[in-house]
Write an enzyme that holds these catalytic residues in place. Structure first.
Site, PDB file in Angstrom:
ATOM      1  N   LYS A 178     -31.517   3.949 -22.418  1.00 47.51           N
ATOM      2  CA  LYS A 178     -32.966   4.013 -22.620  1.00 47.51           C
ATOM      3  C   LYS A 178     -33.554   2.706 -22.089  1.00 47.51           C
ATOM      4  O   LYS A 178     -33.411   1.660 -22.700  1.00 47.51           O
ATOM      5  CB  LYS A 178     -33.313   4.194 -24.099  1.00 47.51           C
ATOM      6  CG  LYS A 178     -34.829   4.347 -24.358  1.00 47.51           C
ATOM      7  CD  LYS A 178     -35.430   3.006 -24.743  1.00 47.51           C
ATOM      8  CE  LYS A 178     -36.889   3.110 -25.130  1.00 47.51           C
ATOM      9  NZ  LYS A 178     -37.819   2.488 -24.181  1.00 47.51           N
ATOM     10  N   ARG A 182     -42.022   0.902 -19.407  1.00 51.84           N
ATOM     11  CA  ARG A 182     -42.904   0.188 -18.482  1.00 51.84           C
ATOM     12  C   ARG A 182     -42.313   0.087 -17.077  1.00 51.84           C
ATOM     13  O   ARG A 182     -43.035  -0.160 -16.115  1.00 51.84           O
ATOM     14  CB  ARG A 182     -43.197  -1.211 -19.020  1.00 51.84           C
ATOM     15  CG  ARG A 182     -43.974  -1.204 -20.334  1.00 51.84           C
ATOM     16  CD  ARG A 182     -44.083  -2.597 -20.908  1.00 51.84           C
ATOM     17  NE  ARG A 182     -44.969  -2.645 -22.065  1.00 51.84           N
ATOM     18  CZ  ARG A 182     -45.259  -3.738 -22.742  1.00 51.84           C
ATOM     19  NH1 ARG A 182     -44.726  -4.895 -22.363  1.00 51.84           N
ATOM     20  NH2 ARG A 182     -46.067  -3.696 -23.783  1.00 51.84           N
ATOM     21  N   SER A 231     -37.599  -8.288 -27.771  1.00 53.22           N
ATOM     22  CA  SER A 231     -38.265  -9.283 -28.605  1.00 53.22           C
ATOM     23  C   SER A 231     -37.548  -9.461 -29.938  1.00 53.22           C
ATOM     24  O   SER A 231     -36.796  -8.586 -30.379  1.00 53.22           O
ATOM     25  CB  SER A 231     -39.715  -8.869 -28.855  1.00 53.22           C
ATOM     26  OG  SER A 231     -39.768  -7.705 -29.668  1.00 53.22           O
ATOM     27  N   CYS A 286     -36.298 -14.433 -20.946  1.00 59.38           N
ATOM     28  CA  CYS A 286     -35.859 -15.072 -22.187  1.00 59.38           C
ATOM     29  C   CYS A 286     -35.171 -16.403 -21.945  1.00 59.38           C
ATOM     30  O   CYS A 286     -34.852 -17.107 -22.902  1.00 59.38           O
ATOM     31  CB  CYS A 286     -34.935 -14.134 -22.964  1.00 59.38           C
ATOM     32  SG  CYS A 286     -33.348 -13.836 -22.163  1.00 59.38           S
ATOM     33  N   GLU A 386     -42.869 -17.221 -29.132  1.00 60.41           N
ATOM     34  CA  GLU A 386     -42.510 -16.838 -27.769  1.00 60.41           C
ATOM     35  C   GLU A 386     -43.735 -16.206 -27.115  1.00 60.41           C
ATOM     36  O   GLU A 386     -44.200 -15.155 -27.548  1.00 60.41           O
ATOM     37  CB  GLU A 386     -41.345 -15.857 -27.767  1.00 60.41           C
ATOM     38  CG  GLU A 386     -40.929 -15.442 -26.367  1.00 60.41           C
ATOM     39  CD  GLU A 386     -39.770 -14.464 -26.353  1.00 60.41           C
ATOM     40  OE1 GLU A 386     -38.871 -14.627 -25.508  1.00 60.41           O
ATOM     41  OE2 GLU A 386     -39.756 -13.534 -27.186  1.00 60.41           O
TER      42      GLU A 386
END
Length: 486
Positions: A178, A182, A231, A286, A386
């Site tokens: 998956k 976006r 996230s 990240c 972040e």
């Protein structure tokens, strides 16, 4: 092949492209223009169940294919990825927005992960110790664990999926993927090339969608393990929900990566390194540097050069080779980032480079230019959170010890870097910094695929990271055999 027509994205289940059984879709815009390039289905639970059933059926035969044969099959896939590097990079730039230079680099890092997967016969070797007692031998054997799943983000639509499914499949598992809703187009192309390489149907299945797909994966009793990158709040949720349902979970989460700049650094290379780390890929990674702790002795000189060089960076469509900073992924993310910049100003930080006012130059895309704050402290949201954007905070510190203390106060601990020419400083930094991945004069300390990738604290939930021997251990199950023959 990239076309101008608007595409309806499909799922790939049991070797076939199929429409989602659901009716809900989401528009996919080109972040540089805002124009719609595709519609992606928000698949329901039923689609996940079909994918898992296909993976279960394929596992019965795929898990029994000899390990060297699985690796040879992956080598064919590796060759196809190499042959299609330019096309893959263009798809990334189209739907993600990062510059073509950054996209090309991502393609190469993804290919390196597949290279690791082709070496699985070496990595899957067990251990043996004969004669552990009179006439008794002991050994450890590694076996695949079954159907596994990967949930991947928008910011590296090629590299991160390729951390997961090639290695898992090389270990004898079958896979349900998956990817981010976006960036669905690159996922489609990865799956197309996978089956062009000749893999049996059902070994890799792609289900497009959002939260419903994630929850269905986490709750499905036949999925044995889940790999996730995203996230911090979602990573925590994935880890807690997946483990509650009896799964192995590795969940790579958020970051607030610090760089410490020492007076003995190479100033020119340090400035260019910080710029590359903070502003390439629009800061949507990240491992981006988002805080610089600069020692007072060199602070003014470093900041003057950094600001001057940053103001030279061009912002715009990633397909134009002169542009260094591309768009952010969505308008909603752009508005979120602008909110953080406004909060930094309101909290009293000094805005040295303002990336907000660039619409006249770049048009209707989701652009925020490189942004630099000075005078930042730990009470400010721009230090704590972040932001995931080309926003850099500068904190002035009196020495290395204070820089390390500042870095370790963050709830995140993904990566950290020191710029120095002093070996003792580097050693002190290495031994005392709390981060999973450390760089010494290395701008982005993301390791090569044969090393594990994982952070500490709120940057990682789990035990085993992705890639390297960690990845093989995550996707396999040990059996310890003690045997005696009469």
């Amino acid at each position: 092949m990239i076309t101008t027509e608007i595409k309806r994205v499909k799922n790939h289940i049991n070797g076939e492209w199929v429409e989602s059984t659901g009716t809900e879709v989401e528009a996919v815009p080109n972040p540089a223009t805002g124009k719609i390039i595709a519609y992606v289905p928000l698949s329901p639970k039923e689609d996940v169940e079909k994918a898992v059933e296909a993976a279960k059926a394929a596992y019965e035969t795929w898990s029994k294919v000899p390990v060297p044969n699985r690796s040879r099959q992956l080598y064919k896939y590796l060759q196809l990825l190499q042959e299609n590097k330019e096309e893959l990079a263009k798809i990334i730039t189209l739907e993600n927005g990062k510059t073509l230079t950054d996209a090309t680099g991502e393609v190469q890092r993804g290919i390196e992960a597949v290279e690791l997967a082709t070496s699985t016969p070496n990595l899957m070797m067990g251990q043996a110790l004969p004669n552990i007692a009179s006439g008794i031998d002991g050994s450890i054997w590694r076996y695949p664990i079954g159907v596994v799943a990967g949930i991947t983000p928008f910011n590296f639509p090629m590299m991160i999926p390729l951390w997961m499914f090639p290695l898992a499949i090389a270990c004898g598992n079958t896979f349900v993927l998956k990817t981010s809703e976006r960036t669905p187009l690159l996922a489609e192309r990865l799956v197309e090339l996978f089956y062009e390489a000749g893999f049996p149907k059902g070994v890799l299945n792609l289900v497009q969608g959002g939260k419903d797909v994630v929850n269905s994966i986490l709750e499905n009793k036949d999925i044995q393990a889940v790999s996730f990158v995203g996230s911090e709040p979602v990573a925590r949720y994935v880890y807690e929900t997946g483990t509650k349902h009896g799964k192995r979970v590795q969940a790579l989460a958020g970051a607030k990566n610090h760089a410490i700049v020492m007076p003995d650094c190479n100033l020119e290379k340090t400035v260019q390194g910080v710029i590359g780390s903070a502003f390439a890929s629009s800061g949507e990674r990240c491992m981006a540097c988002s805080v610089v702790a600069v020692v007072d002795e060199i602070a003014d000189e470093f900041i003057d050069v950094l600001v001057a060089e940053t103001k030279k960076l061009k912002v715009g469509d990633g397909f134009h080779e002169d542009n260094y900073v591309g768009p952010l992924i969505r308008e909603s993310h752009k508005e979120r980032v602008l909110g953080y910049i406004n909060s930094g100003v309101a909290d009293g930080a000094t805005l040295l480079v303002d990336g907000r006012k660039i619409k006249e130059e770049v048009g209707e895309g989701y652009f925020v230019g490189a942004t630099i704050f000075d005078g930042v402290n730990q009470e400010m949201k721009i230090w704590q959170d972040e932001i995931f954007a080309p926003v850099l905070s500068i904190v002035r510190v009196k020495d290395l010890e204070e820089g390390i203390k500042l870095t370790n106060q963050s709830k995140f601990a993904n990566g950290a870097v020191i710029y120095t020419s002093n070996g003792k400083h580097a050693q002190t930094f290495r031994d005392n910094i709390d981060a999973g991945m450390i760089g010494v004069n290395v701008n982005v300390p993301a390791p090569m695929a044969f090393f594990a990738f994982a952070g500490n604290k709120a940057s990682f939930f789990g035990d085993l990271g992705t890639n390297g021997t960690d990845g093989v251990q995550f996707y396999t199950r040990k059996k310890v055999v003690t045997e005696r023959w009469f």
